[in-house]
Design a protein around this motif. Structure first.
Motif, PDB file in Angstrom:
ATOM      1  N   GLY A  17      -4.980  -1.289  -6.163  1.00  0.00           N
ATOM      2  CA  GLY A  17      -3.604  -0.535  -6.614  1.00  0.00           C
ATOM      3  C   GLY A  17      -2.835   0.831  -6.011  1.00  0.00           C
ATOM      4  O   GLY A  17      -4.023   0.926  -4.968  1.00  0.00           O
ATOM      5  N   PRO A  18      -1.987   1.403  -6.088  1.00  0.00           N
ATOM      6  CA  PRO A  18      -1.760   2.472  -5.801  1.00  0.00           C
ATOM      7  C   PRO A  18      -2.153   3.674  -6.218  1.00  0.00           C
ATOM      8  O   PRO A  18      -2.758   3.665  -6.716  1.00  0.00           O
ATOM      9  CB  PRO A  18      -0.212   2.360  -6.558  1.00  0.00           C
ATOM     10  CG  PRO A  18       0.346   2.318  -7.466  1.00  0.00           C
ATOM     11  CD  PRO A  18      -1.467   0.426  -7.303  1.00  0.00           C
ATOM     12  N   CYS A  45       1.749   3.933  -1.147  1.00  0.00           N
ATOM     13  CA  CYS A  45       0.909   2.523  -1.281  1.00  0.00           C
ATOM     14  C   CYS A  45      -0.320   3.001  -0.286  1.00  0.00           C
ATOM     15  O   CYS A  45      -0.779   3.953   0.375  1.00  0.00           O
ATOM     16  CB  CYS A  45       1.631   1.911  -0.453  1.00  0.00           C
ATOM     17  SG  CYS A  45       0.969   0.400   0.539  1.00  0.00           S
ATOM     18  N   ARG A  46      -1.954   1.979  -1.667  1.00  0.00           N
ATOM     19  CA  ARG A  46      -2.924   2.194  -0.033  1.00  0.00           C
ATOM     20  C   ARG A  46      -3.314   1.149   0.780  1.00  0.00           C
ATOM     21  O   ARG A  46      -4.288   1.188   0.956  1.00  0.00           O
ATOM     22  CB  ARG A  46      -4.214   2.382  -1.654  1.00  0.00           C
ATOM     23  CG  ARG A  46      -4.031   4.395  -1.840  1.00  0.00           C
ATOM     24  CD  ARG A  46      -5.152   4.372  -2.720  1.00  0.00           C
ATOM     25  NE  ARG A  46      -5.494   3.153  -3.554  1.00  0.00           N
ATOM     26  CZ  ARG A  46      -7.196   3.250  -3.587  1.00  0.00           C
ATOM     27  NH1 ARG A  46      -7.990   4.235  -3.749  1.00  0.00           N
ATOM     28  NH2 ARG A  46      -7.155   3.052  -5.164  1.00  0.00           N
ATOM     29  N   CYS A  47      -3.014   0.103   0.472  1.00  0.00           N
ATOM     30  CA  CYS A  47      -2.469  -1.110   0.970  1.00  0.00           C
ATOM     31  C   CYS A  47      -2.427  -1.764   2.046  1.00  0.00           C
ATOM     32  O   CYS A  47      -2.531  -2.376   2.933  1.00  0.00           O
ATOM     33  CB  CYS A  47      -2.509  -2.556   0.149  1.00  0.00           C
ATOM     34  SG  CYS A  47      -1.206  -3.044  -0.067  1.00  0.00           S
ATOM     35  N   ASP A  48      -1.233  -0.118   3.067  1.00  0.00           N
ATOM     36  CA  ASP A  48      -0.978  -0.379   4.288  1.00  0.00           C
ATOM     37  C   ASP A  48       0.584  -1.638   4.058  1.00  0.00           C
ATOM     38  O   ASP A  48       0.417  -2.327   4.670  1.00  0.00           O
ATOM     39  CB  ASP A  48      -1.639  -0.309   4.886  1.00  0.00           C
ATOM     40  CG  ASP A  48      -1.337  -0.356   6.262  1.00  0.00           C
ATOM     41  OD1 ASP A  48      -0.025   1.150   6.350  1.00  0.00           O
ATOM     42  OD2 ASP A  48      -1.250  -0.147   7.245  1.00  0.00           O
ATOM     43  N   LYS A  49       0.797  -2.538   3.259  1.00  0.00           N
ATOM     44  CA  LYS A  49       1.550  -3.691   3.321  1.00  0.00           C
ATOM     45  C   LYS A  49       2.702  -3.322   3.334  1.00  0.00           C
ATOM     46  O   LYS A  49       3.926  -4.275   2.616  1.00  0.00           O
ATOM     47  CB  LYS A  49       0.331  -5.303   2.640  1.00  0.00           C
ATOM     48  CG  LYS A  49      -0.656  -5.075   3.019  1.00  0.00           C
ATOM     49  CD  LYS A  49      -0.765  -5.510   4.430  1.00  0.00           C
ATOM     50  CE  LYS A  49      -1.904  -6.433   5.125  1.00  0.00           C
ATOM     51  NZ  LYS A  49      -1.907  -5.870   6.547  1.00  0.00           N
ATOM     52  N   SER A  50       3.506  -2.570   1.985  1.00  0.00           N
ATOM     53  CA  SER A  50       4.689  -1.984   0.973  1.00  0.00           C
ATOM     54  C   SER A  50       5.587  -2.174   2.379  1.00  0.00           C
ATOM     55  O   SER A  50       5.688  -1.090   3.354  1.00  0.00           O
ATOM     56  CB  SER A  50       4.142  -1.077   0.157  1.00  0.00           C
ATOM     57  OG  SER A  50       5.715  -0.483  -0.217  1.00  0.00           O
ATOM     58  N   CYS A  56       4.262   2.260  -3.144  1.00  0.00           N
ATOM     59  CA  CYS A  56       4.396   0.924  -3.350  1.00  0.00           C
ATOM     60  C   CYS A  56       4.822   0.372  -3.786  1.00  0.00           C
ATOM     61  O   CYS A  56       5.453   0.583  -4.783  1.00  0.00           O
ATOM     62  CB  CYS A  56       3.141   1.845  -4.782  1.00  0.00           C
ATOM     63  SG  CYS A  56       2.788   0.192  -5.324  1.00  0.00           S
ATOM     64  N   ASP A  57       5.201  -0.732  -3.234  1.00  0.00           N
ATOM     65  CA  ASP A  57       6.500  -1.893  -3.664  1.00  0.00           C
ATOM     66  C   ASP A  57       5.619  -2.824  -4.600  1.00  0.00           C
ATOM     67  O   ASP A  57       6.644  -3.762  -4.435  1.00  0.00           O
ATOM     68  CB  ASP A  57       7.432  -2.414  -2.563  1.00  0.00           C
ATOM     69  CG  ASP A  57       6.388  -3.122  -1.624  1.00  0.00           C
ATOM     70  OD1 ASP A  57       5.349  -3.879  -1.882  1.00  0.00           O
ATOM     71  OD2 ASP A  57       7.317  -3.628  -0.557  1.00  0.00           O
ATOM     72  N   GLY A  58       4.753  -3.502  -4.897  1.00  0.00           N
ATOM     73  CA  GLY A  58       3.402  -4.022  -5.678  1.00  0.00           C
ATOM     74  C   GLY A  58       2.944  -4.907  -4.665  1.00  0.00           C
ATOM     75  O   GLY A  58       2.698  -6.199  -5.245  1.00  0.00           O
ATOM     76  N   THR A  59       3.185  -5.125  -3.615  1.00  0.00           N
ATOM     77  CA  THR A  59       2.980  -6.086  -2.457  1.00  0.00           C
ATOM     78  C   THR A  59       1.708  -6.299  -2.754  1.00  0.00           C
ATOM     79  O   THR A  59       0.518  -7.237  -2.500  1.00  0.00           O
ATOM     80  CB  THR A  59       3.502  -5.564  -0.731  1.00  0.00           C
ATOM     81  OG1 THR A  59       4.449  -5.073  -1.026  1.00  0.00           O
ATOM     82  CG2 THR A  59       2.474  -6.614  -0.329  1.00  0.00           C
ATOM     83  N   HIS A  60       0.916  -4.857  -2.920  1.00  0.00           N
ATOM     84  CA  HIS A  60      -0.626  -5.568  -3.166  1.00  0.00           C
ATOM     85  C   HIS A  60      -1.697  -6.290  -4.686  1.00  0.00           C
ATOM     86  O   HIS A  60      -2.115  -6.602  -4.316  1.00  0.00           O
ATOM     87  CB  HIS A  60      -1.088  -3.608  -3.853  1.00  0.00           C
ATOM     88  CG  HIS A  60      -0.842  -3.432  -5.719  1.00  0.00           C
ATOM     89  ND1 HIS A  60       0.474  -2.764  -5.691  1.00  0.00           N
ATOM     90  CD2 HIS A  60      -1.516  -3.611  -6.329  1.00  0.00           C
ATOM     91  CE1 HIS A  60       0.034  -1.982  -7.001  1.00  0.00           C
ATOM     92  NE2 HIS A  60      -0.050  -3.069  -7.334  1.00  0.00           N
TER      93      HIS A  60
HETATM   94  S1  FES Z   1      -0.720  -0.284  -2.699  1.00  0.00           S
HETATM   95 FE1  FES Z   1       0.585  -1.162  -1.346  1.00  0.00          FE
HETATM   96  S2  FES Z   1       2.270  -2.176  -2.470  1.00  0.00           S
HETATM   97 FE2  FES Z   1       0.891  -1.318  -4.028  1.00  0.00          FE
END
Ligand code: FES
Length: 66
Positions: A17-18, A45-50, A56-60
């Motif tokens: 997660g973030p 955000c750490r997943c780069d998909k937000s 972070c928008d929860g997309t992870h």
């Molecule tokens: S860590 Fe990337 S959307 Fe949450």
């Protein structure tokens, strides 16, 4: 705000997660843009998909884990 204005935030890395940051007044994103922090704790955000990077928008939560 200048480079000399350092924060000393607490950072927690959420597994899959973030990055939670407590006590920061600004965040600099990957493009070098400074974002003012208005909350005591923010999630980066750490997943780069937000769609709201650097936040972070929860997309992870819907990304399949490897
Ligand atoms: S860590 Fe990337 S959307 Fe949450």
């Amino acid at each position: 705000m200048s480079e000399a204005d350092f924060d000393h935030p607490d950072i927690v890395l959420e597994p899959h997660g973030p990055m939670l940051v407590r006590g920061a007044s600004t965040i600099r994103d990957a493009e070098g843009t400074l974002h003012r922090v208005e909350r005591p704790v923010v999630a980066l955000c750490r997943c780069d998909k937000s769609s709201r990077k650097p936040w972070c928008d929860g997309t992870h939560k819907v990304i399949p884990r490897r």
